[in-house]
Design a protein around this motif. Structure first.
Motif, PDB file in Angstrom:
ATOM      1  N   ARG A   3       1.892  10.308  14.351  1.00  0.00           N
ATOM      2  CA  ARG A   3       0.949  11.084  13.552  1.00  0.00           C
ATOM      3  C   ARG A   3      -0.044  10.140  12.893  1.00  0.00           C
ATOM      4  NH1 ARG A   3       5.943  13.069  13.736  1.00  0.00           N
ATOM      5  NH2 ARG A   3       6.231  15.326  13.974  1.00  0.00           N
ATOM      6  N   PHE A   4      -1.283  10.598  12.729  1.00  0.00           N
ATOM      7  CA  PHE A   4      -2.361   9.751  12.226  1.00  0.00           C
ATOM      8  C   PHE A   4      -2.855  10.273  10.876  1.00  0.00           C
ATOM      9  CE2 PHE A   4      -2.151   9.158  16.723  1.00  0.00           C
ATOM     10  CZ  PHE A   4      -2.433   7.813  16.921  1.00  0.00           C
ATOM     11  N   ILE A   5      -2.948   9.360   9.915  1.00  0.00           N
ATOM     12  CA  ILE A   5      -3.484   9.688   8.590  1.00  0.00           C
ATOM     13  C   ILE A   5      -4.752   8.869   8.397  1.00  0.00           C
ATOM     14  CG2 ILE A   5      -3.048   9.720   6.106  1.00  0.00           C
ATOM     15  CD1 ILE A   5      -0.060   9.800   6.725  1.00  0.00           C
ATOM     16  N   PHE A   6      -5.863   9.546   8.182  1.00  0.00           N
ATOM     17  CA  PHE A   6      -7.149   8.883   8.006  1.00  0.00           C
ATOM     18  C   PHE A   6      -7.514   8.871   6.529  1.00  0.00           C
ATOM     19  CE2 PHE A   6      -7.176  10.784  12.275  1.00  0.00           C
ATOM     20  CZ  PHE A   6      -7.367   9.642  13.039  1.00  0.00           C
ATOM     21  N   ASP A 132       6.295   3.076  19.145  1.00  0.00           N
ATOM     22  CA  ASP A 132       7.147   4.145  18.621  1.00  0.00           C
ATOM     23  C   ASP A 132       6.908   4.407  17.135  1.00  0.00           C
ATOM     24  OD1 ASP A 132       8.110   1.693  17.807  1.00  0.00           O
ATOM     25  OD2 ASP A 132      10.220   2.205  18.084  1.00  0.00           O
ATOM     26  N   GLU A 133       5.688   4.112  16.645  1.00  0.00           N
ATOM     27  CA  GLU A 133       5.393   4.348  15.227  1.00  0.00           C
ATOM     28  C   GLU A 133       5.398   5.843  14.919  1.00  0.00           C
ATOM     29  OE1 GLU A 133       3.750   0.345  16.199  1.00  0.00           O
ATOM     30  OE2 GLU A 133       3.604   2.335  17.124  1.00  0.00           O
ATOM     31  N   ASP A 134       5.965   6.195  13.774  1.00  0.00           N
ATOM     32  CA  ASP A 134       5.933   7.588  13.311  1.00  0.00           C
ATOM     33  C   ASP A 134       4.576   7.926  12.719  1.00  0.00           C
ATOM     34  OD1 ASP A 134       8.782   8.301  13.793  1.00  0.00           O
ATOM     35  OD2 ASP A 134       9.142   6.725  12.304  1.00  0.00           O
ATOM     36  N   PHE A 135       4.006   6.961  11.986  1.00  0.00           N
ATOM     37  CA  PHE A 135       2.715   7.175  11.345  1.00  0.00           C
ATOM     38  C   PHE A 135       1.808   5.971  11.576  1.00  0.00           C
ATOM     39  CE2 PHE A 135       5.502   9.892   8.792  1.00  0.00           C
ATOM     40  CZ  PHE A 135       4.758  11.068   8.706  1.00  0.00           C
ATOM     41  N   VAL A 136       0.550   6.248  11.871  1.00  0.00           N
ATOM     42  CA  VAL A 136      -0.488   5.218  11.874  1.00  0.00           C
ATOM     43  C   VAL A 136      -1.504   5.610  10.822  1.00  0.00           C
ATOM     44  CG1 VAL A 136      -2.337   4.108  13.166  1.00  0.00           C
ATOM     45  CG2 VAL A 136      -0.168   4.622  14.302  1.00  0.00           C
ATOM     46  N   PHE A 170      -6.164  14.113   6.735  1.00  0.00           N
ATOM     47  CA  PHE A 170      -7.248  13.395   6.081  1.00  0.00           C
ATOM     48  C   PHE A 170      -6.981  13.283   4.582  1.00  0.00           C
ATOM     49  CE2 PHE A 170      -9.066  15.226   9.917  1.00  0.00           C
ATOM     50  CZ  PHE A 170      -9.746  14.150  10.458  1.00  0.00           C
ATOM     51  N   VAL A 171      -7.011  12.037   4.091  1.00  0.00           N
ATOM     52  CA  VAL A 171      -6.846  11.751   2.664  1.00  0.00           C
ATOM     53  C   VAL A 171      -8.162  11.151   2.168  1.00  0.00           C
ATOM     54  CG1 VAL A 171      -5.601  10.404   0.932  1.00  0.00           C
ATOM     55  CG2 VAL A 171      -4.369  11.359   2.887  1.00  0.00           C
ATOM     56  N   GLN A 203     -12.515  18.417   6.613  1.00  0.00           N
ATOM     57  CA  GLN A 203     -11.946  19.009   5.404  1.00  0.00           C
ATOM     58  C   GLN A 203     -10.760  18.161   4.960  1.00  0.00           C
ATOM     59  OE1 GLN A 203     -12.492  21.606   3.157  1.00  0.00           O
ATOM     60  NE2 GLN A 203     -10.723  20.671   2.145  1.00  0.00           N
ATOM     61  N   PRO A 204     -10.848  17.505   3.807  1.00  0.00           N
ATOM     62  CA  PRO A 204      -9.710  16.680   3.375  1.00  0.00           C
ATOM     63  C   PRO A 204      -8.481  17.534   3.082  1.00  0.00           C
ATOM     64  CG  PRO A 204     -11.321  16.872   1.608  1.00  0.00           C
ATOM     65  CD  PRO A 204     -11.951  17.491   2.830  1.00  0.00           C
TER      66      PRO A 204
END
Length: 541
Positions: A3-6, A132-136, A170-171, A203-204
């Motif tokens: 999952r990706f968090i920007f 195998d990262e859970d979050f990037v 999105f943060v 949209q954050p």
């Protein structure tokens, strides 16, 4: 499934997106997830390697030899995950790669445009080199609305659509300024920043609101209403007494809970005891020492970001507060070093480039050697300590460095050849400045019975380098006769990596940058030992 968090920022620069990303990465780690962190920088330089420290701050170097943004240092210090070349990209690199492909004919005659070619290249970077990262976590440099950042914002907008909300989030980090005359925290800058982001199609999902005081409930509801987010997703990001408290406060405000809620995930509550222990040692030490840092970029402390943190880590290891006296080395060209250094418990001379301030660094090294004050020379600081000993103990008055121009006795000279991963690297004075230094992790062998061998507790080490000049090994014998020995060398025995003065309480110079591998939970051995020596020095005063 990764999952990706920007993470984006608005209103003003220097809001702390890098720390926010690092803290969130640590929180997700503490909840049992595997994380990776990246920085997308909109500036047109290929990398920060040729940028002035006054413009960009510290250049952080990875094990694989990438010159990167200083935020990667935050990522490593908070998560312990080593970053790589594939974790930092710039507009310059993106455009260079796209143009190179166009020249090869890879685009089959297509007209090259920002959309889709540049944005596709950015997306390829974000999605590449993942296992195998859970979050990037991907931090976007700059501030929303910056013209150079538009391709990156468009690229992550596209990724948000392509991945869907189940794999992207999105943060947005914003500012709530306090207006003393009105006695109010103002939400309008945050509203406008979010509106700008929404205008770009994003949209954050979470707002991190920086403020210097608690945010009233009414203001949080107002932000939620006008910015189209849930009230629980408006997270106060208040100023704290130490950056190592940030993960604790973010968890208390529910940031990691909001991330898991967004992705529909569950995980055990995080164990934050290691952060609590670090904060306890930083805020309630049992003593204190004063270290003079004699450098040439002291007007912008971001130039020494990792160095300052590593010294703090040395204090954590010894349970003391480390007070830093940042001294411009040029001042010693006008004033006596004694007036500035006689009350300090240790002297550190860091890296730097060019002749400006070199005489002051030499003066600081001489003061430390003659007064038996603990001395730590890093990169250029090691080289100037060698020059000082050659001039004042060996009688070589013309000792110098070719970095400053031709000199009769080249104690420090340009490296023209070295080995990396079995391949000979060659450089000359005509080589490009960017990316041509000895960069990244190299091994060194430590001499039996040496102080540095005792400090590390091992015979072989690996440390990160960033330099193009090297101490001349042909002077080893004459320096040893004057009391300075080469106690660490490259595996082939050619390049001096460590010098020390055995009959001094603590005098060590290293060609590498140990500050880049120091962590609050695992202070670097050299900084731990150096601050320990400063503690002993303080007891003697």
């Amino acid at each position: 499934m990764t999952r990706f968090i920007f993470i984006t920022g608005g209103v003003v620069s220097s809001l702390g997106k890098g720390l926010a990303s690092a803290a969130l990465g640590s929180l997700l780690q503490c909840r049992g997830f595997k994380v990776r962190q990246r920085k997308l920088d909109p500036y047109i330089n290929v990398d920060p390697g040729t940028m002035s420290p006054y413009q960009h701050g510290e250049v952080y170097v990875t094990d694989d030899g990438a010159e990167t943004d200083l935020d990667l240092g935050h990522y490593e210090r908070f998560t312990g995950v080593s970053t790589r070349q594939s974790d930092n990209v710039t507009t310059g690199r993106i455009y260079s790669d796209v143009i190179a492909r166009e020249r090869r004919g890879d685009y089959l005659g297509a007209t090259i445009q920002v959309i889709p070619h540049i944005t596709d290249a950015i997306k390829d970077f974000v999605l590449s080199d993942i296992t195998d990262e859970d979050f990037v976590l991907c931090e976007i440099g700059g501030t929303i609305g910056d013209i150079e950042g538009l391709p990156f914002i468009e690229a992550i907008r596209q990724l948000g659509n392509e991945l869907g909300s189940e794999r992207s989030m999105f943060v947005h980090v914003t500012l709530l300024p306090y207006i003393p005359a009105a006695h109010e925290l103002k939400t309008k800058p945050t509203q406008h920043s979010v509106k700008e982001l929404q205008g770009a199609g994003i949209q954050p999902d979470v707002l991190l609101c920086r403020a210097d005081r608690p945010i009233p409930e009414g203001e949080r509801k107002k932000i939620a209403l006008f910015c189209n987010v849930r009230r629980e997703a408006v997270i106060p990001a208040l100023d704290v007494d130490t950056i190592y408290r940030v993960p604790i406060t973010y968890h208390q405000e529910g940031l990691d809970d909001q991330v898991l809620r967004h992705f529909g995930m569950e995980a055990p509550a995080p164990d934050l005891s290691r952060w609590e222990n670090v904060v306890e040692r930083v805020t309630r030490p049992e003593g204190e020492v004063t270290i003079a840092v004699v450098g040439k970029y002291t007007n912008l402390l971001d130039a020494y970001k990792s160095l300052g943190e590593a010294l703090t880590h040395g204090g954590i290891a010894n349970n003391v507060r480390v007070n830093l006296d940042w001294i411009d080395s040029e001042i010693f060209e006008r004033e006596d070093a004694v007036a500035h250094l006689e009350k300090v418990n240790g002297i550190l001379v860091p890296g730097g480039f060019g002749e400006r301030g070199a005489a002051g660094k030499i003066a600081a090294a001489r003061f430390a050697r003659e007064r038996n004050v603990p001395y730590f020379g890093i990169c250029f600081g090691m080289q100037m300590a060698v020059v000082e000993t050659a001039r004042n103990k060996c009688g070589i008055a013309t000792a110098g460095s070719t970095e400053f121009g031709p000199c009769k006795d080249e104690l420090v000279g340009l490296m023209t050849e070295w080995v990396r991963d079995g391949v000979v690297q060659r450089r000359s004075s005509e080589s490009d400045l960017g990316g041509t230094m000895r960069l990244g992790a190299y091994a060194a062998h430590l001499a039996p019975g040496s102080k540095v061998r005792e400090v590390y507790g091992t015979d072989v080490i690996s440390e990160r380098h960033r330099h193009r000049y090297e101490v001349n090994p042909t002077y080893e014998k004459v320096l040893a006769e004057a009391g300075m020995v080469f106690s660490g060398k490259s595996p082939d025995g050619v390049l001096p990596e460590v010098v020390e003065i055995p009959d001094h309480p603590w005098f060590i110079g290293v060609q590498f940058h140990p500050e880049l591998k120091s962590r609050p939970f695992d202070p670097h051995p050299l900084f731990k030992s150096f601050i320990g020596a400063a503690v002993q020095q303080a007891r003697l005063v």
